[in-house]
Design an enzyme around this catalytic site. Structure first.
Site, PDB file in Angstrom:
ATOM      1  N   HIS A  18     101.551 129.060  15.764  1.00  0.00           N
ATOM      2  CA  HIS A  18     102.690 128.356  15.158  1.00  0.00           C
ATOM      3  C   HIS A  18     102.361 128.009  13.706  1.00  0.00           C
ATOM      4  CE1 HIS A  18     100.470 124.635  15.619  1.00  0.00           C
ATOM      5  NE2 HIS A  18     100.467 124.703  16.946  1.00  0.00           N
ATOM      6  N   HIS A  21      98.995 126.312  12.829  1.00  0.00           N
ATOM      7  CA  HIS A  21      97.848 127.231  12.733  1.00  0.00           C
ATOM      8  C   HIS A  21      97.928 127.990  11.405  1.00  0.00           C
ATOM      9  CE1 HIS A  21      98.453 127.280  17.320  1.00  0.00           C
ATOM     10  NE2 HIS A  21      97.318 126.631  17.121  1.00  0.00           N
ATOM     11  N   CYS A 126      90.670 115.241  29.296  1.00  0.00           N
ATOM     12  CA  CYS A 126      91.976 115.675  28.772  1.00  0.00           C
ATOM     13  C   CYS A 126      91.915 117.173  28.534  1.00  0.00           C
ATOM     14  CB  CYS A 126      92.317 114.949  27.476  1.00  0.00           C
ATOM     15  SG  CYS A 126      93.785 115.669  26.701  1.00  0.00           S
ATOM     16  N   CYS A 129      92.725 118.253  24.856  1.00  0.00           N
ATOM     17  CA  CYS A 129      91.576 118.137  23.923  1.00  0.00           C
ATOM     18  C   CYS A 129      90.420 119.004  24.378  1.00  0.00           C
ATOM     19  CB  CYS A 129      91.052 116.701  23.874  1.00  0.00           C
ATOM     20  SG  CYS A 129      92.200 115.490  23.248  1.00  0.00           S
ATOM     21  N   CYS A 144      96.094 110.008  26.785  1.00  0.00           N
ATOM     22  CA  CYS A 144      95.353 110.550  25.641  1.00  0.00           C
ATOM     23  C   CYS A 144      96.210 110.300  24.401  1.00  0.00           C
ATOM     24  CB  CYS A 144      95.118 112.052  25.840  1.00  0.00           C
ATOM     25  SG  CYS A 144      94.761 112.896  24.286  1.00  0.00           S
ATOM     26  N   HIS A 147      97.669 113.773  23.009  1.00  0.00           N
ATOM     27  CA  HIS A 147      98.551 114.613  23.834  1.00  0.00           C
ATOM     28  C   HIS A 147      99.516 113.817  24.702  1.00  0.00           C
ATOM     29  CE1 HIS A 147      95.162 117.219  22.696  1.00  0.00           C
ATOM     30  NE2 HIS A 147      96.117 118.103  22.575  1.00  0.00           N
ATOM     31  N   LYS A 298     106.924 115.599  14.663  1.00  0.00           N
ATOM     32  CA  LYS A 298     105.777 116.315  15.222  1.00  0.00           C
ATOM     33  C   LYS A 298     106.284 117.533  16.011  1.00  0.00           C
ATOM     34  CE  LYS A 298     101.566 115.603  17.726  1.00  0.00           C
ATOM     35  NZ  LYS A 298     100.673 114.794  18.479  1.00  0.00           N
ATOM     36  N   LYS A 301     106.587 121.540  22.148  1.00  0.00           N
ATOM     37  CA  LYS A 301     107.380 122.452  22.964  1.00  0.00           C
ATOM     38  C   LYS A 301     108.581 121.731  23.540  1.00  0.00           C
ATOM     39  CE  LYS A 301     103.981 125.804  24.370  1.00  0.00           C
ATOM     40  NZ  LYS A 301     102.929 126.010  25.328  1.00  0.00           N
TER      41      LYS A 301
HETATM   42  N1  MSP Z   1      89.996 125.720  19.578  1.00  0.00           N
HETATM   43  C1  MSP Z   1      89.922 124.478  18.905  1.00  0.00           C
HETATM   44  C2  MSP Z   1      89.104 124.583  17.652  1.00  0.00           C
HETATM   45  C3  MSP Z   1      87.728 125.082  17.823  1.00  0.00           C
HETATM   46  S1  MSP Z   1      86.912 125.273  16.317  1.00  0.00           S
HETATM   47  C4  MSP Z   1      85.347 125.641  16.718  1.00  0.00           C
HETATM   48  C5  MSP Z   1      91.338 124.004  18.550  1.00  0.00           C
HETATM   49  N2  MSP Z   1      92.291 124.937  18.608  1.00  0.00           N
HETATM   50  S2  MSP Z   1      93.853 124.661  18.268  1.00  0.00           S
HETATM   51  O1  MSP Z   1      94.517 125.911  18.471  1.00  0.00           O
HETATM   52  O2  MSP Z   1      94.317 123.548  19.023  1.00  0.00           O
HETATM   53  O3  MSP Z   1      93.902 124.259  16.771  1.00  0.00           O
HETATM   54  C6  MSP Z   1      93.395 125.151  15.794  1.00  0.00           C
HETATM   55  C7  MSP Z   1      93.522 124.541  14.415  1.00  0.00           C
HETATM   56  O4  MSP Z   1      94.914 124.395  14.105  1.00  0.00           O
HETATM   57  C8  MSP Z   1      92.894 123.149  14.351  1.00  0.00           C
HETATM   58  O5  MSP Z   1      92.150 122.993  13.154  1.00  0.00           O
HETATM   59  C9  MSP Z   1      94.098 122.227  14.346  1.00  0.00           C
HETATM   60  O6  MSP Z   1      93.892 121.044  13.638  1.00  0.00           O
HETATM   61  C10 MSP Z   1      95.124 123.096  13.628  1.00  0.00           C
HETATM   62  N3  MSP Z   1      96.493 122.676  13.943  1.00  0.00           N
HETATM   63  C11 MSP Z   1      97.139 122.703  15.142  1.00  0.00           C
HETATM   64  N4  MSP Z   1      98.385 122.154  14.984  1.00  0.00           N
HETATM   65  C12 MSP Z   1      98.547 121.757  13.701  1.00  0.00           C
HETATM   66  C13 MSP Z   1      99.605 121.238  12.930  1.00  0.00           C
HETATM   67  N5  MSP Z   1     100.763 120.898  13.448  1.00  0.00           N
HETATM   68  N6  MSP Z   1      99.408 121.109  11.591  1.00  0.00           N
HETATM   69  C14 MSP Z   1      98.254 121.522  10.977  1.00  0.00           C
HETATM   70  N7  MSP Z   1      97.242 122.013  11.674  1.00  0.00           N
HETATM   71  C15 MSP Z   1      97.276 121.963  13.041  1.00  0.00           C
HETATM   72  O7  MSP Z   1      91.497 122.847  18.204  1.00  0.00           O
END
Ligand code: MSP
Length: 523
Positions: A18, A21, A126, A129, A144, A147, A298, A301
């Site tokens: 999304h 990411h 969780c 997390c 949590c 979440h 925020k 889904k």
């Molecule tokens: N798999 C773990 C990270 C492991 S690193 C060794 C994880 N994955 S995640 O898919 O949940 O998130 C991946 C990255 O995307 C994280 O740095 C997270 O902060 C970032 N983001 C997820 N949603 C986000 C937003 N809405 N806005 C900005 N970044 C966000 O955590």
């Protein structure tokens, strides 16, 4: 600068990518591209985090194997990064065989060292997390805080890592290196968390979590996600793998590791502790970016407001990702939360990229064709008031931009670039080259255009990390070599006598059509 190693967090593949990411990968790519203009030795790592209960459960709910889910979704991440011109050097998947084997070795090393021990444990887990929570961190309703879900009570015999052993060393490191955690205001949060840090579970019972890397010496246990996930930053370089770890020797420690603020604890406490236990140096900087909201809400889904990384390109029928990259990279000051909205996107990219930057280049080159048949004129800048000052300001801006990037202030650096473009626009308005031409002051007119063309060469170099395609197009029209290193940039970029034909001049960015956005809003 000798080398630059930069990493992103690796994304969970229990769903599709999304815009959040995408924000992180764009931010990292902009930093990587900027530093590739300062060193020839850049390594940019990204990838996917594919083990754990979350993925196991999602796969089961979809009636497919975890591996099938991982393959399907990892490809979606790769496709998205391709569409956004994320120019990484390596994409690691934690299900890659070399990584799994290296993690087993790392786990064994820590076990042999006595930093990992077995212990029976009851805790609150969780799945969102992928970690155990401290009861004092839960909301009043026992949820949590990230979440808003009730954690599961889990009683298991697990392997534990002696995090507490490294507590003092980590506190010392953070205090002695105030730029280890960027932005610095987050360091206090981490120091507070360190106050009551306890040993952490690093394995799960296989009876509960099957989708993980096996502990070699214990068939009942699988290695729990964080030790697996964090190790990717070194296994990708060959650490503890069969291949010669040349890349590891060359690139480790990382110059900056880009992550979201939600996973700062894992990167500024767990990760340094694992590295200390392995006798490895710590990364130079951990950059914790803020979160992206959609229309100030925020993403979730349940609210149905999750935006795919490429949907903005589709909505506005953009063939290239530059405008979206620019918007995302500049959406928040360093480390703060940002927001995406269609209206704001339209307004910002139209103003900055089309009206201000694109138009300036376009009308300057058009005047060169109109008044000089497109021939770049010899330089004599002192004919025009303010020309030398403007060029000096342009070169000064390069230094300011570099300095912002030294602190990973990506949005702040962009502001300097747009500020320079505004000054150049004012220079054109103040000197009115069209009036100079009409009055027969043709030499003065030429110098106004020359000055702006020089500035635009410098602008194209500085804007390249954000908007690589636009920058390439600008440089092509100016016959400017974009591969020049930032430190070698001069105010002597344009080629006197060079002919720029009318056909060469194309708008570098077309205004985003408001009708398209309105159509999508009505959908
Ligand atoms: N798999 C773990 C990270 C492991 S690193 C060794 C994880 N994955 S995640 O898919 O949940 O998130 C991946 C990255 O995307 C994280 O740095 C997270 O902060 C970032 N983001 C997820 N949603 C986000 C937003 N809405 N806005 C900005 N970044 C966000 O955590």
């Amino acid at each position: 600068m000798e080398k630059f190693y930069i990493t992103t967090a690796i994304d969970y593949v229990n769903g599709a990518p999304h815009i959040g990411h995408a924000y992180e990968k764009i931010l990292t790519d902009v930093i990587a591209r900027h530093f590739s203009q300062r060193t020839d030795d850049m390594f940019f790592l990204t990838g996917t985090d594919e083990h754990g209960i979350k993925i196991q459960k999602t796969a089961a709910a979809n009636g497919i194997t975890p591996k099938e889910l991982c393959d399907e979704n990892a490809q979606k991440f790769k496709d998205a990064w391709k569409a956004l011109d994320i120019d990484y050097n390596k994409f690691i998947r934690t299900t890659d065989d070399y990584h799994e084997k290296a993690v087993q070795k790392i786990f064994n090393k820590l076990l042999e060292k006595g930093d990992i021990y077995k212990h029976s444990y009851e805790g609150l887990y969780c799945t969102g997390c992928e970690c155990f929570l401290n009861p004092k961190d839960l909301t009043e309703d026992g949820l949590c805080p990230d979440h808003l879900k009730k954690p599961e009570v889990i009683k298991e015999e697990n392997y534990f890592f002696k995090l507490s052993k490294y507590k003092d060393a980590i506190i010392k490191h953070i205090k002695e290196n105030p730029d280890f955690i960027v932005p610095a205001f987050r360091a206090n949060e981490v120091l507070n968390q360190l106050e009551d840090i306890q040993d952490i579970s690093v394995s799960r019972a296989k009876s509960n979590v099957q989708w993980g890397i096996d502990v070699l010496s214990d068939a009942e246990q699988s290695i729990y996600v964080w030790i697996d996930a964090l190790s990717n930053y070194i296994t990708a370089l060959g650490y503890d793998t069969e291949k010669e770890p040349e890349d590891f020797k060359k690139y480790w420690p990382a110059d900056v590791q880009v992550i979201g603020k939600d996973i700062l604890k894992f990167h500024s406490i767990y990760w340094p502790a694992f590295l200390m236990a392995l006798d490895l140096p710590l990364p130079k900087h951990i950059l914790a970016h803020g979160w992206i909201t959609i229309d100030e809400t925020k993403m979730s889904k349940s609210l149905g407001n999750v935006i795919s990384p490429t949907s903005v390109l589709e909505t506005f029928e953009l063939k290239e990702p530059d405008a979206f990259r620019y918007y995302m990279a500049t959406s928040a000051p360093c480390g703060r939360d940002g927001n995406y909205s269609d209206d704001d996107f339209k307004e910002k990219v139209n103003a900055h990229l089309a009206n201000s930057m694109g138009n300036l280049l376009n009308r300057t080159l058009s005047m060169l064709v109109k008044y000089f048949d497109g021939v770049v004129q010899p330089k004599n800048l002192s004919l025009v008031d303010g020309a030398n000052e403007l060029l000096k300001k342009a070169l000064g801006t390069v230094k300011i931009v570099e300095n912002h990037f030294n602190h990973f202030e990506v949005a702040e650096a962009a502001q300097e670039i747009t500020g320079l473009v505004d000054t150049a626009n004012k220079f054109v308005t103040d000197n009115a080259p069209w009036t100079l031409a009409k009055e027969g002051k043709i030499d003065e007119c030429a110098q106004v255009l020359t000055t702006v063309m020089e500035v635009m060469c410098i602008v194209s170099a500085m804007i390249y990390p954000y908007c690589p395609n636009i920058a390439k197009n600008m440089a092509r029209q100016l016959s400017f070599d974009l591969s020049v290193k930032l430190d070698d940039l001069t105010a002597d970029n344009i080629k006197v006598g060079k002919l720029i034909s009318k056909e060469d001049i194309t708008p570098v960015f077309l205004r985003v059509d408001s009708e398209l956005a309105d159509k999508s809003a009505k959908k």
